[in-house]
Scaffold this motif. Structure first.
Motif, PDB file in Angstrom:
ATOM      1  N   ALA A  86       0.859  -1.198   0.000  1.00 21.83           N
ATOM      2  CA  ALA A  86       0.000   0.000   0.000  1.00 21.83           C
ATOM      3  C   ALA A  86       0.890   1.241   0.000  1.00 21.83           C
ATOM      4  CB  ALA A  86      -0.908  -0.016   1.222  1.00 21.83           C
ATOM      5  N   HIS A  87       0.399   2.304  -0.606  1.00 24.09           N
ATOM      6  CA  HIS A  87       1.122   3.587  -0.596  1.00 24.09           C
ATOM      7  C   HIS A  87       0.672   4.361   0.630  1.00 24.09           C
ATOM      8  CE1 HIS A  87       2.115   3.799  -5.150  1.00 24.09           C
ATOM      9  NE2 HIS A  87       1.819   2.554  -4.823  1.00 24.09           N
ATOM     10  N   PRO A  88       1.306   5.419   1.038  1.00 24.77           N
ATOM     11  CA  PRO A  88       2.554   5.975   0.535  1.00 24.77           C
ATOM     12  C   PRO A  88       3.748   5.042   0.773  1.00 24.77           C
ATOM     13  CG  PRO A  88       1.367   7.573   1.889  1.00 24.77           C
ATOM     14  CD  PRO A  88       0.674   6.271   2.059  1.00 24.77           C
ATOM     15  N   HIS A  89       4.780   5.276  -0.078  1.00 21.82           N
ATOM     16  CA  HIS A  89       6.047   4.590   0.135  1.00 21.82           C
ATOM     17  C   HIS A  89       7.070   5.599   0.631  1.00 21.82           C
ATOM     18  CE1 HIS A  89       4.827   0.714  -1.208  1.00 21.82           C
ATOM     19  NE2 HIS A  89       4.222   1.275  -2.255  1.00 21.82           N
ATOM     20  N   VAL A  90       7.993   5.126   1.445  1.00 18.70           N
ATOM     21  CA  VAL A  90       8.958   6.044   2.066  1.00 18.70           C
ATOM     22  C   VAL A  90      10.387   5.603   1.769  1.00 18.70           C
ATOM     23  CG1 VAL A  90       7.418   6.755   3.944  1.00 18.70           C
ATOM     24  CG2 VAL A  90       8.834   4.715   4.225  1.00 18.70           C
ATOM     25  N   ASP A  91      11.329   6.513   2.023  1.00 16.64           N
ATOM     26  CA  ASP A  91      12.750   6.210   1.837  1.00 16.64           C
ATOM     27  C   ASP A  91      13.271   5.477   3.083  1.00 16.64           C
ATOM     28  OD1 ASP A  91      12.340   8.593   3.363  1.00 16.64           O
ATOM     29  OD2 ASP A  91      14.509   8.899   3.292  1.00 16.64           O
ATOM     30  N   CYS A  92      14.570   5.166   3.083  1.00 15.70           N
ATOM     31  CA  CYS A  92      15.137   4.399   4.198  1.00 15.70           C
ATOM     32  C   CYS A  92      15.022   5.155   5.524  1.00 15.70           C
ATOM     33  CB  CYS A  92      16.616   4.088   3.941  1.00 15.70           C
ATOM     34  SG  CYS A  92      16.865   3.031   2.517  1.00 15.70           S
ATOM     35  N   ASN A  93      15.111   6.488   5.467  1.00 16.14           N
ATOM     36  CA  ASN A  93      15.097   7.270   6.717  1.00 16.14           C
ATOM     37  C   ASN A  93      13.713   7.750   7.114  1.00 16.14           C
ATOM     38  OD1 ASN A  93      17.903   7.110   6.885  1.00 16.14           O
ATOM     39  ND2 ASN A  93      18.080   8.754   5.350  1.00 16.14           N
ATOM     40  N   ARG A  94      12.694   7.353   6.356  1.00 16.93           N
ATOM     41  CA  ARG A  94      11.309   7.799   6.631  1.00 16.93           C
ATOM     42  C   ARG A  94      11.204   9.318   6.681  1.00 16.93           C
ATOM     43  NH1 ARG A  94       6.994   4.246   8.763  1.00 16.93           N
ATOM     44  NH2 ARG A  94       5.714   5.950   9.534  1.00 16.93           N
ATOM     45  N   ILE A  96      10.824  10.979   3.428  1.00 13.15           N
ATOM     46  CA  ILE A  96      10.139  11.321   2.174  1.00 13.15           C
ATOM     47  C   ILE A  96       9.003  10.322   1.973  1.00 13.15           C
ATOM     48  CG2 ILE A  96      10.430  11.496  -0.349  1.00 13.15           C
ATOM     49  CD1 ILE A  96      13.575  11.522   0.523  1.00 13.15           C
ATOM     50  N   ALA A  97       7.806  10.838   1.687  1.00 13.61           N
ATOM     51  CA  ALA A  97       6.676   9.930   1.385  1.00 13.61           C
ATOM     52  C   ALA A  97       6.149  10.244  -0.008  1.00 13.61           C
ATOM     53  CB  ALA A  97       5.568  10.100   2.413  1.00 13.61           C
ATOM     54  N   VAL A  98       5.843   9.189  -0.749  1.00 14.26           N
ATOM     55  CA  VAL A  98       5.426   9.348  -2.147  1.00 14.26           C
ATOM     56  C   VAL A  98       4.156   8.535  -2.408  1.00 14.26           C
ATOM     57  CG1 VAL A  98       6.072   8.796  -4.534  1.00 14.26           C
ATOM     58  CG2 VAL A  98       7.781   9.718  -2.986  1.00 14.26           C
ATOM     59  N   VAL A  99       3.211   9.150  -3.107  1.00 10.69           N
ATOM     60  CA  VAL A  99       2.100   8.380  -3.690  1.00 10.69           C
ATOM     61  C   VAL A  99       2.238   8.474  -5.209  1.00 10.69           C
ATOM     62  CG1 VAL A  99       0.466   8.510  -1.770  1.00 10.69           C
ATOM     63  CG2 VAL A  99       0.532  10.386  -3.417  1.00 10.69           C
ATOM     64  N   PRO A 131      10.832   7.254  -3.694  1.00 11.03           N
ATOM     65  CA  PRO A 131      11.407   7.903  -2.504  1.00 11.03           C
ATOM     66  C   PRO A 131      12.887   7.560  -2.315  1.00 11.03           C
ATOM     67  CG  PRO A 131       9.834   6.192  -1.868  1.00 11.03           C
ATOM     68  CD  PRO A 131       9.681   6.410  -3.336  1.00 11.03           C
ATOM     69  N   HIS A 132      13.265   6.331  -2.696  1.00  7.71           N
ATOM     70  CA  HIS A 132      14.680   5.958  -2.521  1.00  7.71           C
ATOM     71  C   HIS A 132      15.576   6.730  -3.490  1.00  7.71           C
ATOM     72  CE1 HIS A 132      14.164   2.770   0.450  1.00  7.71           C
ATOM     73  NE2 HIS A 132      13.010   2.527  -0.151  1.00  7.71           N
ATOM     74  N   LEU A 133      15.104   6.930  -4.704  1.00  8.39           N
ATOM     75  CA  LEU A 133      15.902   7.719  -5.662  1.00  8.39           C
ATOM     76  C   LEU A 133      16.037   9.164  -5.177  1.00  8.39           C
ATOM     77  CD1 LEU A 133      14.774   6.785  -9.298  1.00  8.39           C
ATOM     78  CD2 LEU A 133      17.092   6.659  -8.371  1.00  8.39           C
ATOM     79  N   ILE A 134      14.928   9.706  -4.642  1.00  6.91           N
ATOM     80  CA  ILE A 134      14.994  11.089  -4.132  1.00  6.91           C
ATOM     81  C   ILE A 134      15.983  11.140  -2.971  1.00  6.91           C
ATOM     82  CG2 ILE A 134      13.670  12.984  -3.080  1.00  6.91           C
ATOM     83  CD1 ILE A 134      11.156  11.863  -4.503  1.00  6.91           C
ATOM     84  N   GLU A 135      15.912  10.156  -2.088  1.00 11.25           N
ATOM     85  CA  GLU A 135      16.828  10.099  -0.947  1.00 11.25           C
ATOM     86  C   GLU A 135      18.287  10.092  -1.428  1.00 11.25           C
ATOM     87  OE1 GLU A 135      16.608   6.350   1.084  1.00 11.25           O
ATOM     88  OE2 GLU A 135      17.972   6.967   2.683  1.00 11.25           O
ATOM     89  N   GLU A 136      18.536   9.284  -2.449  1.00 14.85           N
ATOM     90  CA  GLU A 136      19.892   9.158  -2.974  1.00 14.85           C
ATOM     91  C   GLU A 136      20.378  10.509  -3.519  1.00 14.85           C
ATOM     92  OE1 GLU A 136      21.441   6.385  -2.398  1.00 14.85           O
ATOM     93  OE2 GLU A 136      23.242   7.233  -3.326  1.00 14.85           O
ATOM     94  N   ASN A 137      19.464  11.211  -4.199  1.00 17.84           N
ATOM     95  CA  ASN A 137      19.837  12.514  -4.754  1.00 17.84           C
ATOM     96  C   ASN A 137      20.043  13.564  -3.664  1.00 17.84           C
ATOM     97  OD1 ASN A 137      19.943  11.773  -7.478  1.00 17.84           O
ATOM     98  ND2 ASN A 137      17.705  11.852  -7.622  1.00 17.84           N
ATOM     99  N   LEU A 138      19.259  13.457  -2.585  1.00 23.88           N
ATOM    100  CA  LEU A 138      19.469  14.376  -1.446  1.00 23.88           C
ATOM    101  C   LEU A 138      20.845  14.120  -0.826  1.00 23.88           C
ATOM    102  CD1 LEU A 138      15.949  14.280   0.291  1.00 23.88           C
ATOM    103  CD2 LEU A 138      17.015  16.281  -0.760  1.00 23.88           C
ATOM    104  N   LYS A 139      21.187  12.821  -0.734  1.00 27.31           N
ATOM    105  CA  LYS A 139      22.494  12.453  -0.167  1.00 27.31           C
ATOM    106  C   LYS A 139      23.632  13.062  -0.973  1.00 27.31           C
ATOM    107  CE  LYS A 139      21.737   7.822   1.380  1.00 27.31           C
ATOM    108  NZ  LYS A 139      22.067   6.482   0.954  1.00 27.31           N
TER     109      LYS A 139
END
Ligand code: F6R
Length: 607
Positions: A86-94, A96-99, A131-139
């Motif tokens: 189920a959505h939302p999905h989040v990144d590893c650090n919780r 970012i949430a994405v639908v 969300p994981h790709l966004i997290e990676e780009n934030l990193k």
């Protein structure tokens, strides 16, 4: 297939607003729901599988803090209807949430890449990579908006996405590509929605986010940019005059008409079936000793058409059997060497499931083709494919029929390739033609609708119709008949054109309407003769013929043009469109409600 919604309020809590917006779509029968909000630089989230009512009873969807929230209601396509999917999905650090609504075609490669970088995934969805790709780009040090932009550049496929971020708790960021997303603008709030009917009770001022556009939405404000060159796009809200009910149908008067018009896009989705599942089912079919294609109603007609596809392209002989007859007709001969490909939009049709259960007990291999991941059919199948049409509200199946045909055509093509039955050049040509099918359907919808409406007006008082075709389009004739009789209560029947002289010809008298489906395939010469023969006996001929076919035009009383040059195995997908429209407009002309045919329900779940 899903719907997404989000809101940024000036005051108050977003969660109850998101919850009630999603509730407005609940009647379409989604299987999971979720919401996320941001508050005090933290992400808050609740999600689960089940209907909204059930999820709300379990989790209290209104009880999330914060004035910014996003929500999602899911019709499973990638990954079963489970809490983790189920959505939302989040990144590893919780953070970012994405639908997401749509399909990310290259998700498998991106997921592998992210896993190599240490990202941990909790779901089987394509959406979770976002969300994981966004997290990676934030990193990598990119600011939030840039991180999303960079992410979008990596995605292939269609999407409407809404993102919230714990560290920027005042906004929702959205992106749209080959999907639908609209901003609702109010005094004290802004909303985003894939279905604008969800925010109409709050505001009637709407701004459409077009293809390849990016929007940042905060309370009552929004900024839209073109993704490619980042240019700012000033766009004023438009006043939506539709009622909520009309908006839900995208302005169409009935769901049946909306769903007929959805077909270019639902066919595109069906063509995005995942390779590994197509290959798996192809492998099962390839090694099967005998294959039964089992289904009811419209799905059975898809089976009939596909038996021609499998035979002609891949030299696989199959037995299409109405599920209601399967046990009587084939029951005793089914054994460990039998393969059953069961086709069911709902995946819950009692007769189809009974046939499947019978075959399963005899140790047969069960394969499924359905629109509902998580349905009983998907649970009892050894392997299954989803047609990815999303909810079909109209009782008469339309978009799910053409989607079934598309997936079956893909299977037939793969099998042909695997068996070396068709040359590589020919396969490439046919694959190209398959890719063009959404455009073909679009052309027919754009050019023939007015003509079909007029033909329906002319014939609306006829008390009986005969539909006829040869070869694969006999299946189309059966489907045209079913559409007309179920929405209009007009006795109608379909007959192979070559069989007319074995009985039905005795019905023909002056003005007797016969619908002939006659694209220029290898049966063409014969069908021209069939038409002549019926014409000589006084029949009124309505012909579904290729554009520029002067011979048929001269013979027919009325004709509807389909596109030239579509290969025979794909022709039912285009030829059925005029028949769906004909049934629809006949019902409208006769003052009937095509969405609610008498005595019928969407899924026949009892025997
Ligand atoms: C016709 C129609 C029905 C269904 C049939 C099978 O428009 O909708 O004939 O096709 O009841 O339903 P599924 O495909 O859900 O098994």
């Amino acid at each position: 297939m899903v719907e997404i919604f989000g809101c940024v309020l000036k005051d108050g809590n977003a969660a109850p607003v998101v919850h009630s917006a999603l509730e407005r779509l609940e009647h379409r029968g989604y299987d999971s729901v979720g919401e996320a909000t941001v508050y005090e630089n933290k992400l808050w989230m609740k999600k689960d599988c089940g209907t909204i009512d059930k999820v709300h009873a379990r989790h209290d969807l209104d009880d999330l803090p914060g004035r910014v929230g996003i929500g999602h209601i899911r019709w499973a396509t990638h990954g079963a209807p489970l809490k983790e999917n189920a959505h939302p999905h989040v990144d590893c650090n919780r953070q970012i949430a994405v639908v997401h609504n749509g399909i990310i075609e290259n998700f498998a490669a991106l997921k592998r890449e992210l896993e190599d970088l240490g990202h941990v995934f909790g779901s089987k969805t394509d959406s979770e990579i976002i969300p994981h790709l966004i997290e990676e780009n934030l990193k990598r040090g990119l600011p939030f908006i840039e991180a999303i932009r960079e992410t979008i550049n990596r995605l292939e496929g269609s999407y409407a996405i809404a993102v919230i971020y714990a560290k920027q708790p005042d906004k929702i960021v959205c992106v749209q590509n080959q999907s639908t997303l609209t901003i609702g603008v109010a005094e004290n709030a802004a909303y985003i929605a894939s279905d604008l009917s969800t925010f109409l009770p709050m505001t009637k001022r709407a701004v459409k986010i077009e293809n390849q556009e990016f929007a940042v939405v905060s309370d009552g404000k929004y900024e839209i940019r073109r993704i490619t060159d980042w240019s700012l796009l000033p766009r004023e809200p438009k006043l939506i005059k539709w009622t909520r009910e009309k908006a839900e149908k995208l302005g169409y008067p009935h769901f049946m008409l909306k769903e007929i018009h959805d077909q270019p896009s639902s066919i595109r989705n069906a063509l995005k079936s995942q390779d590994q599942y197509l290959d798996l089912i192809t492998a099962f079919l390839d090694r099967a000793k005998e294959v039964f294609l089992v289904a009811c109603g419209t799905s059975y007609h898809a089976c009939l058409a596909s038996s021609y596809m499998f035979s002609k392209l891949a030299s696989l002989s199959t037995h299409p059997v109405a599920a209601t007859e399967f046990i009587q007709q084939q029951g005793r001969s089914i054994n460990i060497d039998s393969t059953i490909l069961a086709v069911s939009q709902s995946g819950e049709t009692a007769d189809t499931l009974a046939a499947v259960e019978h075959a399963r007990i005899q140790a047969a291999t069960i394969l499924g083709l359905t629109n509902v991941v998580g349905s009983t059919l998907t649970r009892v199948s050894r392997a299954y494919l989803c047609i990815q049409s999303g909810p079909e509200v109209g009782v008469a199946a339309t978009k799910t029929f053409t989607a079934q045909l598309c997936v079956l055509a893909q299977l037939a093509l793969r099998l042909a390739k695997k068996r070396g039955k068709v040359s590589h050049v020919e396969i490439e040509h046919l694959e190209e033609k398959l890719e063009q099918i959404p455009g073909v359907v679009e052309t027919i919808l754009q050019t023939q609708e007015d003509r079909i409406r007029k033909i329906a007006r002319k014939y609306r008082d006829k008390g009986f119709f005969l539909f006829s075709g040869r070869g694969i389009n006999l299946a189309t004739a059966f489907e045209g008949t079913l559409k007309l009789l179920e929405t209009n209560y007009i006795p109608s029947m379909a007959f192979p054109a070559g069989e007319m002289e074995h009985g039905p010809i005795s019905l023909v008298e002056q003005g007797f309407p016969i619908v002939f489906i006659c694209p220029r395939d290898e049966t063409y010469e014969k069908i021209v003769e069939d038409i002549r023969e019926m014409k000589d006996r006084g029949a009124s001929i309505i012909a579904i013929a290729e554009e520029g076919d002067e011979e048929i035009k001269a013979l027919a009383d009325d004709y509807i043009e389909v596109v030239k040059g579509v290969p025979e195995f794909l022709s039912p997908i285009m030829c059925v469109i005029p028949l769906q429209l004909f049934a629809y407009y006949m019902a409208v002309e006769r003052g009937l409600d095509p969405d609610r045919p008498r005595h019928l329900t969407k899924a026949v779940t009892v025997k």
